[in-house]
Design a protein around this motif. Structure first.
Motif, PDB file in Angstrom:
ATOM      1  N   ALA A   1       0.836  -1.202   0.000  1.00  0.00           N
ATOM      2  CA  ALA A   1       0.000   0.000   0.000  1.00  0.00           C
ATOM      3  C   ALA A   1       0.868   1.249   0.000  1.00  0.00           C
ATOM      4  N   TYR A   2       1.936   1.209   0.773  1.00  0.00           N
ATOM      5  CA  TYR A   2       2.855   2.350   0.845  1.00  0.00           C
ATOM      6  C   TYR A   2       3.504   2.601  -0.515  1.00  0.00           C
ATOM      7  N   LEU A   3       4.000   1.556  -1.153  1.00  0.00           N
ATOM      8  CA  LEU A   3       4.674   1.715  -2.439  1.00  0.00           C
ATOM      9  C   LEU A   3       3.706   2.235  -3.504  1.00  0.00           C
ATOM     10  N   GLN A   4       2.489   1.739  -3.504  1.00  0.00           N
ATOM     11  CA  GLN A   4       1.539   2.122  -4.531  1.00  0.00           C
ATOM     12  C   GLN A   4       0.990   3.534  -4.337  1.00  0.00           C
ATOM     13  N   ILE A   5       0.706   3.907  -3.090  1.00  0.00           N
ATOM     14  CA  ILE A   5       0.235   5.274  -2.853  1.00  0.00           C
ATOM     15  C   ILE A   5       1.361   6.263  -3.099  1.00  0.00           C
ATOM     16  N   GLY A   6       2.594   5.822  -2.867  1.00  0.00           N
ATOM     17  CA  GLY A   6       3.743   6.681  -3.157  1.00  0.00           C
ATOM     18  C   GLY A   6       3.851   6.977  -4.645  1.00  0.00           C
ATOM     19  N   ARG A   7       3.585   5.962  -5.455  1.00  0.00           N
ATOM     20  CA  ARG A   7       3.613   6.147  -6.909  1.00  0.00           C
ATOM     21  C   ARG A   7       2.536   7.146  -7.342  1.00  0.00           C
ATOM     22  N   LEU A   8       1.344   7.025  -6.798  1.00  0.00           N
ATOM     23  CA  LEU A   8       0.254   7.923  -7.180  1.00  0.00           C
ATOM     24  C   LEU A   8       0.508   9.357  -6.729  1.00  0.00           C
ATOM     25  N   SER A   9       1.154   9.521  -5.568  1.00  0.00           N
ATOM     26  CA  SER A   9       1.376  10.870  -5.040  1.00  0.00           C
ATOM     27  C   SER A   9       2.376  11.670  -5.862  1.00  0.00           C
ATOM     28  N   ARG A  10       3.105  10.996  -6.747  1.00  0.00           N
ATOM     29  CA  ARG A  10       4.082  11.708  -7.583  1.00  0.00           C
ATOM     30  C   ARG A  10       3.502  12.162  -8.923  1.00  0.00           C
ATOM     31  N   GLN A  11       2.258  11.839  -9.192  1.00  0.00           N
ATOM     32  CA  GLN A  11       1.641  12.230 -10.459  1.00  0.00           C
ATOM     33  C   GLN A  11       1.276  13.720 -10.427  1.00  0.00           C
TER      34      GLN A  11
ATOM     35  N   ARG B   1      -5.391   8.766 -12.304  1.00  0.00           N
ATOM     36  CA  ARG B   1      -6.341   7.727 -12.754  1.00  0.00           C
ATOM     37  C   ARG B   1      -5.649   6.719 -13.680  1.00  0.00           C
ATOM     38  N   LYS B   2      -4.822   7.222 -14.549  1.00  0.00           N
ATOM     39  CA  LYS B   2      -4.115   6.344 -15.477  1.00  0.00           C
ATOM     40  C   LYS B   2      -3.234   5.361 -14.712  1.00  0.00           C
ATOM     41  N   ASN B   3      -2.547   5.852 -13.676  1.00  0.00           N
ATOM     42  CA  ASN B   3      -1.656   4.998 -12.894  1.00  0.00           C
ATOM     43  C   ASN B   3      -2.414   4.062 -11.965  1.00  0.00           C
ATOM     44  N   ILE B   4      -3.605   4.448 -11.558  1.00  0.00           N
ATOM     45  CA  ILE B   4      -4.412   3.541 -10.738  1.00  0.00           C
ATOM     46  C   ILE B   4      -4.670   2.256 -11.520  1.00  0.00           C
ATOM     47  N   ASN B   5      -5.023   2.421 -12.755  1.00  0.00           N
ATOM     48  CA  ASN B   5      -5.313   1.254 -13.590  1.00  0.00           C
ATOM     49  C   ASN B   5      -4.054   0.457 -13.925  1.00  0.00           C
ATOM     50  N   ALA B   6      -2.887   1.138 -13.871  1.00  0.00           N
ATOM     51  CA  ALA B   6      -1.637   0.478 -14.231  1.00  0.00           C
ATOM     52  C   ALA B   6      -0.888  -0.083 -13.026  1.00  0.00           C
ATOM     53  N   LEU B   7      -1.454   0.067 -11.835  1.00  0.00           N
ATOM     54  CA  LEU B   7      -0.770  -0.446 -10.645  1.00  0.00           C
ATOM     55  C   LEU B   7      -0.554  -1.952 -10.779  1.00  0.00           C
TER      56      LEU B   7
ATOM     57  N   ILE C   1      11.691  -1.275  -8.422  1.00  0.00           N
ATOM     58  CA  ILE C   1      13.109  -1.375  -8.744  1.00  0.00           C
ATOM     59  C   ILE C   1      13.397  -0.858 -10.153  1.00  0.00           C
ATOM     60  N   ARG C   2      12.495  -1.157 -11.102  1.00  0.00           N
ATOM     61  CA  ARG C   2      12.700  -0.684 -12.476  1.00  0.00           C
ATOM     62  C   ARG C   2      12.726   0.836 -12.514  1.00  0.00           C
ATOM     63  N   ARG C   3      11.792   1.469 -11.807  1.00  0.00           N
ATOM     64  CA  ARG C   3      11.750   2.928 -11.829  1.00  0.00           C
ATOM     65  C   ARG C   3      12.934   3.537 -11.088  1.00  0.00           C
ATOM     66  N   ILE C   4      13.411   2.857 -10.048  1.00  0.00           N
ATOM     67  CA  ILE C   4      14.593   3.347  -9.332  1.00  0.00           C
ATOM     68  C   ILE C   4      15.817   3.276 -10.225  1.00  0.00           C
ATOM     69  N   GLU C   5      15.975   2.172 -10.935  1.00  0.00           N
ATOM     70  CA  GLU C   5      17.178   1.978 -11.752  1.00  0.00           C
ATOM     71  C   GLU C   5      17.162   2.827 -13.011  1.00  0.00           C
ATOM     72  N   GLU C   6      16.011   3.386 -13.366  1.00  0.00           N
ATOM     73  CA  GLU C   6      15.947   4.301 -14.497  1.00  0.00           C
ATOM     74  C   GLU C   6      16.461   5.680 -14.133  1.00  0.00           C
ATOM     75  N   GLN C   7      16.614   5.936 -12.825  1.00  0.00           N
ATOM     76  CA  GLN C   7      17.131   7.230 -12.377  1.00  0.00           C
ATOM     77  C   GLN C   7      18.642   7.261 -12.555  1.00  0.00           C
ATOM     78  N   PRO C   8      19.237   8.495 -12.537  1.00  0.00           N
ATOM     79  CA  PRO C   8      20.706   8.596 -12.563  1.00  0.00           C
ATOM     80  C   PRO C   8      21.297   7.789 -11.420  1.00  0.00           C
ATOM     81  N   GLU C   9      22.559   7.384 -11.551  1.00  0.00           N
ATOM     82  CA  GLU C   9      23.179   6.457 -10.593  1.00  0.00           C
ATOM     83  C   GLU C   9      23.077   6.962  -9.160  1.00  0.00           C
TER      84      GLU C   9
END
Length: 438
Positions: free
Chosen positions: A377-387, A394-400, A412-420
């Motif tokens: 729940a923490y990880l998913q609400i964190g993703r939504l709060s950055r929109q 709404r788009k990300n709710i459906n893509a969770l 992890i994928r989104r973290i590793e897409e960031q600069p080192e």
């Protein structure tokens, strides 16, 4: 001759002798003058004496007033000295009391309890407190044991443990995941028992096993802390506490296990009911864990024991009269958590204020996909709060992602897409949160 003498007396009596009369008159006048002077001198002396007497009286009065003041000051000084003496005696008693308690244990958990409880979300965990098994343990007629194994986010923990080993080569951080679970439950229980027993003849003691603190993994250390906490709730301290300390000083050795258990039983006898909470028992090394359970078993008839641990430790086989109540976040707990997180998020609170249905959709969807785990729940609400817009939310709710692994891989994928540098910081932040909230 005789006639002349007679005549002279007659003349004196009759006043016919002028010289004698004059002399007499002068003498009489002189006597009167002298008498007046004597009177004047006497009166002056009397006045002077009167003034002196009045001065003496005034001095005496001033002396008496000063004496009264001095007496009052003396009484005040005596009273102050008495108060100082009483204060010193109280301070000596306090110091002696602390010395006696420190002789039992210096391991305390009050600060940790406050810190953990402050982080819990209001309204969560009520299902646990109202469960019949908990209520029977809390208020039943018999002293029993309640074991609450946590149904953890163990798959996530194991996955992140492997990731931490690979990414950070950090064995210490990796060790943490072996006890990865929500610590809020124990703080809720401890706080509830504290409120229930406040002002009664019952007592509460609690210990937290911590992998970072060797003292909190020691069976003797944990039991000693329990004894101290219970003794602290007695005033004055029972005589057996001083005997316990003096015996150790006399024998110049640490107390034996039997001596500690005997003291614990004695202290328990001063209370109507004694509640002891042991959290994260699985953190203790197996020898200490078994030893602690063995010692607690010896005092089981005197206490109500509450234990949390990972589910792989079967306490029901080792403790008699043990009931089991598995801990799993209910939908209401997740929903309360999400509601709080939406309120705290500047963006989400703004979006949902304009779109009430959006808030309901977030809570419903995230709750379903969290599968009873606060971490997801923490990880998913964190993703939504950055929109940046309600449309993006709404788009990300459906893509969770669905489930533990999918959520983990997405993070992890989104973290590793960031600069080192940013990616490493994000990994550490994620690690820290899971350590404290999962």
């Amino acid at each position: 001759m005789s006639n002349a003498l007679v005549k002279a007396f007659r003349n004196l009596v009759s006043g016919e002798d002028d010289e004698l009369t004059t002399a007499y008159a002068y003498f009489h006048k002189t006597v009167e003058q002298e008498g007046g002077a004597v009177r004047n001198i006497t009166m002056a002396g009397v006045e002077q004496l009167k003034v002196k007497v009045m001065d003496i009286h005034s001095d005496i009065r001033h002396g008496l007033v000063n004496m009264d003041i001095n007496n009052e000051n003396t009484r005040a000084l005596i009273n102050s000295t008495g108060r100082i003496d009483d204060y010193m005696k109280r301070q000596e008693a306090i110091v002696e009391r602390e010395n006696l308690l420190d002789a039992i244990s210096t391991l305390r958990f009050h600060d940790k309890q406050r810190d953990v409880y402050e982080k819990h979300h209001h309204g969560t965990g009520q299902w646990l407190l109202s469960d019949d098994r908990f209520q029977n343990w809390l208020k039943g007629d018999k002293n029993t044991t309640l074991w609450c194994p946590g149904i953890r986010t163990s798959l996530v923990c194991m996955k992140i443990r492997s990731w931490l080993d690979d990414s950070f080569a950090n064995r210490t951080a990796s060790r943490r995941w072996q006890n990865c679970y929500n610590g809020f439950w124990r703080s809720i229980v401890v706080n509830h028992i504290g409120e229930e027993t406040c002002g009664t003849s019952s007592a509460l003691a609690y210990v937290y096993c911590d992998y970072k603190d060797m003292k909190s993994q020691s069976a003797v250390g944990l039991l000693s802390s329990v004894i101290r906490q219970l003794a602290e709730q007695l005033n004055p301290l029972p005589a057996e506490v001083k005997v316990f300390r003096d015996n150790d000083l006399e024998k110049r050795r640490n107390p034996t296990e039997d001596e500690r258990i005997s003291l614990l039983k004695s202290i328990c006898s001063h209370f109507h009911a004694v509640y002891i909470c042991v959290d994260a028992l699985d953190v203790c090394p197996e020898p200490d864990r078994n030893k602690l359970l063995s010692m607690l078993q010896k005092v089981a008839p005197f206490i109500r024991l509450y234990i949390t641990s990972l589910p792989h430790i079967d306490l029901q086989a080792g403790l008699i009269k043990t009931a089991r109540l598995d801990i799993l976040a209910k939908a209401s707990d997740i929903e309360a958590f999400l509601d709080s997180e939406i309120t705290k998020s500047k963006r989400l609170s703004m979006f949902t204020a304009k779109d009430i249905e959006l808030k309901e959709e977030i809570i419903r969807t995230v709750s379903e996909k969290a599968a009873g785990m606060f971490l997801l729940a923490y990880l998913q609400i964190g993703r939504l709060s950055r929109q940046i817009s309600s449309k993006a939310v709404r788009k990300n709710i459906n893509a969770l992602p669905e489930g533990v692994y999918a959520t983990y891989e997405d993070v992890i994928r989104r973290i590793e897409e960031q600069p080192e540098e940013g990616g490493e910081t994000a990994k550490k932040a994620l690690s820290l949160h899971i350590l404290t909230a999962s």
